[in-house]
Motif scaffolding. Sequence first.
Motif, short mmCIF file in Angstrom:
data_model
loop_
_atom_site.label_atom_id
_atom_site.label_comp_id
_atom_site.label_asym_id
_atom_site.label_seq_id
_atom_site.Cartn_x
_atom_site.Cartn_y
_atom_site.Cartn_z
N UNK A 93 -2.95 5.34 10.05
CA UNK A 93 -3.46 4.35 9.09
C UNK A 93 -4.76 3.69 9.54
N UNK A 94 -4.87 3.35 10.81
CA UNK A 94 -6.09 2.70 11.28
C UNK A 94 -7.27 3.65 11.16
N UNK A 95 -7.11 4.88 11.62
CA UNK A 95 -8.19 5.86 11.50
C UNK A 95 -8.52 6.15 10.04
N UNK A 104 0.84 -1.19 0.00
CA UNK A 104 0.00 0.00 0.00
C UNK A 104 0.87 1.24 0.00
N UNK A 105 0.35 2.30 -0.62
CA UNK A 105 1.06 3.57 -0.71
C UNK A 105 0.27 4.69 -0.05
N UNK A 106 -0.76 4.34 0.70
CA UNK A 106 -1.65 5.33 1.30
C UNK A 106 -1.98 4.91 2.72
N UNK A 107 -2.43 5.84 3.53
CA UNK A 107 -2.88 5.51 4.88
C UNK A 107 -4.11 4.61 4.85
N UNK A 108 -4.92 4.73 3.81
CA UNK A 108 -6.13 3.92 3.64
C UNK A 108 -5.74 2.58 3.04
N UNK A 109 -5.87 1.53 3.82
CA UNK A 109 -5.45 0.19 3.39
C UNK A 109 -6.28 -0.38 2.24
N UNK A 110 -7.44 0.22 1.96
CA UNK A 110 -8.28 -0.25 0.87
C UNK A 110 -7.96 0.45 -0.45
N UNK A 111 -7.32 1.59 -0.39
CA UNK A 111 -7.10 2.42 -1.57
C UNK A 111 -6.05 1.79 -2.49
#
Length: 79
Positions: free
Chosen positions: A56-58, A23-30
Amino acid sequence: MAGPLIDTHPAVAPRPGDVVLDKDSADSFLATGLGELLDERAVRCLIVTGFATEYCVDSTTAAHIRADDARTTNSAARS
């Protein structure tokens, strides 16, 4: 799994057959394929944890609450 900036402790290293997503973003789904993978496996409950709860969790949890992804549950403990 190892790289120039990380080494994974053997106790938590991926095992054969484990899914590993970059992942490259704080959002693990992005742009990770995580949502599609969970859909394919019919996952209905997901507990989100991590090292930096306020980052990342938030971000992961908030993005999917806004997207009305009912399976995302924030159950993180700060270290």
